[in-house]
Design a protein around this motif. Sequence first.
Motif, PDB file in Angstrom:
ATOM      1  N   ARG A 131     -29.949  35.778   5.348  1.00 37.48           N
ATOM      2  CA  ARG A 131     -30.512  34.589   5.990  1.00 37.48           C
ATOM      3  C   ARG A 131     -30.887  34.839   7.452  1.00 37.48           C
ATOM      4  O   ARG A 131     -30.579  34.051   8.342  1.00 37.48           O
ATOM      5  CB  ARG A 131     -29.550  33.413   5.865  1.00 37.48           C
ATOM      6  CG  ARG A 131     -29.250  33.078   4.410  1.00 37.48           C
ATOM      7  CD  ARG A 131     -28.441  31.815   4.247  1.00 37.48           C
ATOM      8  NE  ARG A 131     -28.301  31.498   2.828  1.00 37.48           N
ATOM      9  CZ  ARG A 131     -27.727  30.399   2.365  1.00 37.48           C
ATOM     10  NH1 ARG A 131     -27.242  29.518   3.207  1.00 37.48           N
ATOM     11  NH2 ARG A 131     -27.648  30.178   1.072  1.00 37.48           N
ATOM     12  N   VAL A 134     -32.519  32.053   9.325  1.00 32.99           N
ATOM     13  CA  VAL A 134     -31.661  30.989   9.865  1.00 32.99           C
ATOM     14  C   VAL A 134     -31.098  31.411  11.216  1.00 32.99           C
ATOM     15  O   VAL A 134     -31.100  30.633  12.175  1.00 32.99           O
ATOM     16  CB  VAL A 134     -30.519  30.659   8.885  1.00 32.99           C
ATOM     17  CG1 VAL A 134     -29.575  29.636   9.511  1.00 32.99           C
ATOM     18  CG2 VAL A 134     -31.075  30.138   7.571  1.00 32.99           C
ATOM     19  N   TYR A 137     -33.827  31.230  13.777  1.00 30.99           N
ATOM     20  CA  TYR A 137     -34.122  29.845  14.138  1.00 30.99           C
ATOM     21  C   TYR A 137     -33.093  29.316  15.133  1.00 30.99           C
ATOM     22  O   TYR A 137     -33.440  28.692  16.142  1.00 30.99           O
ATOM     23  CB  TYR A 137     -34.122  28.981  12.876  1.00 30.99           C
ATOM     24  CG  TYR A 137     -34.208  27.497  13.144  1.00 30.99           C
ATOM     25  CD1 TYR A 137     -35.414  26.912  13.474  1.00 30.99           C
ATOM     26  CD2 TYR A 137     -33.077  26.694  13.076  1.00 30.99           C
ATOM     27  CE1 TYR A 137     -35.494  25.543  13.730  1.00 30.99           C
ATOM     28  CE2 TYR A 137     -33.137  25.343  13.328  1.00 30.99           C
ATOM     29  CZ  TYR A 137     -34.352  24.770  13.659  1.00 30.99           C
ATOM     30  OH  TYR A 137     -34.424  23.430  13.925  1.00 30.99           O
ATOM     31  N   LYS A 138     -31.797  29.589  14.869  1.00 35.52           N
ATOM     32  CA  LYS A 138     -30.761  29.121  15.782  1.00 35.52           C
ATOM     33  C   LYS A 138     -30.890  29.773  17.154  1.00 35.52           C
ATOM     34  O   LYS A 138     -30.682  29.121  18.186  1.00 35.52           O
ATOM     35  CB  LYS A 138     -29.371  29.390  15.196  1.00 35.52           C
ATOM     36  CG  LYS A 138     -28.984  28.429  14.083  1.00 35.52           C
ATOM     37  CD  LYS A 138     -27.497  28.541  13.780  1.00 35.52           C
ATOM     38  CE  LYS A 138     -27.048  27.418  12.883  1.00 35.52           C
ATOM     39  NZ  LYS A 138     -25.579  27.396  12.706  1.00 35.52           N
ATOM     40  N   ILE A 251     -32.825  19.734   7.009  1.00 31.88           N
ATOM     41  CA  ILE A 251     -31.814  20.784   6.845  1.00 31.88           C
ATOM     42  C   ILE A 251     -31.108  20.658   5.496  1.00 31.88           C
ATOM     43  O   ILE A 251     -30.906  21.648   4.787  1.00 31.88           O
ATOM     44  CB  ILE A 251     -30.795  20.724   7.995  1.00 31.88           C
ATOM     45  CG1 ILE A 251     -31.492  21.012   9.323  1.00 31.88           C
ATOM     46  CG2 ILE A 251     -29.665  21.722   7.763  1.00 31.88           C
ATOM     47  CD1 ILE A 251     -30.626  20.772  10.542  1.00 31.88           C
ATOM     48  N   TYR A 255     -30.933  23.375   2.433  1.00 27.53           N
ATOM     49  CA  TYR A 255     -29.689  23.828   1.807  1.00 27.53           C
ATOM     50  C   TYR A 255     -29.745  23.618   0.289  1.00 27.53           C
ATOM     51  O   TYR A 255     -29.314  24.491  -0.484  1.00 27.53           O
ATOM     52  CB  TYR A 255     -28.496  23.066   2.370  1.00 27.53           C
ATOM     53  CG  TYR A 255     -27.865  23.701   3.588  1.00 27.53           C
ATOM     54  CD1 TYR A 255     -26.723  24.480   3.473  1.00 27.53           C
ATOM     55  CD2 TYR A 255     -28.410  23.503   4.850  1.00 27.53           C
ATOM     56  CE1 TYR A 255     -26.131  25.053   4.578  1.00 27.53           C
ATOM     57  CE2 TYR A 255     -27.824  24.074   5.974  1.00 27.53           C
ATOM     58  CZ  TYR A 255     -26.690  24.853   5.831  1.00 27.53           C
ATOM     59  OH  TYR A 255     -26.123  25.413   6.938  1.00 27.53           O
TER      60      TYR A 255
END
Length: 262
Positions: A131, A134, A137-138, A251, A255
């Motif tokens: 991932r 992810v 992105y964070k 979000i 998921y």
Amino acid sequence: MARRPRICVVTPSLDQAAWLGSTVESVLSQEGDFELAYRVQDGGSTDGSLELLDRYAGRLVLESGKDGGQADAVNRGLRAADADVVGWVNSDDLLRPGALARVAAAFRDDPGLLWVHGRCDIVDAADRPIRRWVAAYKDRRCRRYSYRSLLVENFVSQMTVFWRREAHERVGYLDAGLRYAFDYEFWLRLGALAPPRFIDAPQAAFRWYETSKSGASFERQFEEDWEAFRRHAPPGDRLLRWRKRARTAQIVGAYRLLRMLR
């Protein structure tokens, strides 16, 4: 903090022998210009965790016994911590090499700094990065930090966060009544006092697997996330509430899609 800072890391654990050894090694292997205090708060494990921890006698403090859950276990460790800077790393996550040296340097260089966080990898059960999008992105969200953006979305990776222990005199401890969003609710209290410094380096790794709390119960997690938002959002700010609802829906949808694609 001109002298070498003393950093206390707390690890809450219950029947996590499969991962615990890697977590402990990732903490105890940290090197740098700081003093390390390490506490493992075990909830009464029966899976061999205590026998595993016996190997580290003299290198960490172990407290084992029934507690009120993960947040309560962390709070017990934080209250007992004799340190300048504190944080926690869960028993299935990892610190990256050099993480605590970078934390120590940040606090030593800025006496007014209250809290820090940093980059975080996501790994699977075999420590393989997953991932990456992810994590990227964070990272991007962290670089554009504002308190309002944190209210809209929790982009702070818990295992990278460290703060001055004295902050508890101002904001209190974790809310043990929350099971999933107690970290986010605590960030919102810290953020209301001061913005964090982002350490632009790989500070930790979050382990994602199907039976982990995040992997198995993300719907309930976001219900608590909304509760934390309601506590700290400015009253009457309808636009902020709309943004929060919209981002949460995005979000949760992502998921659910990932769950279907497994």
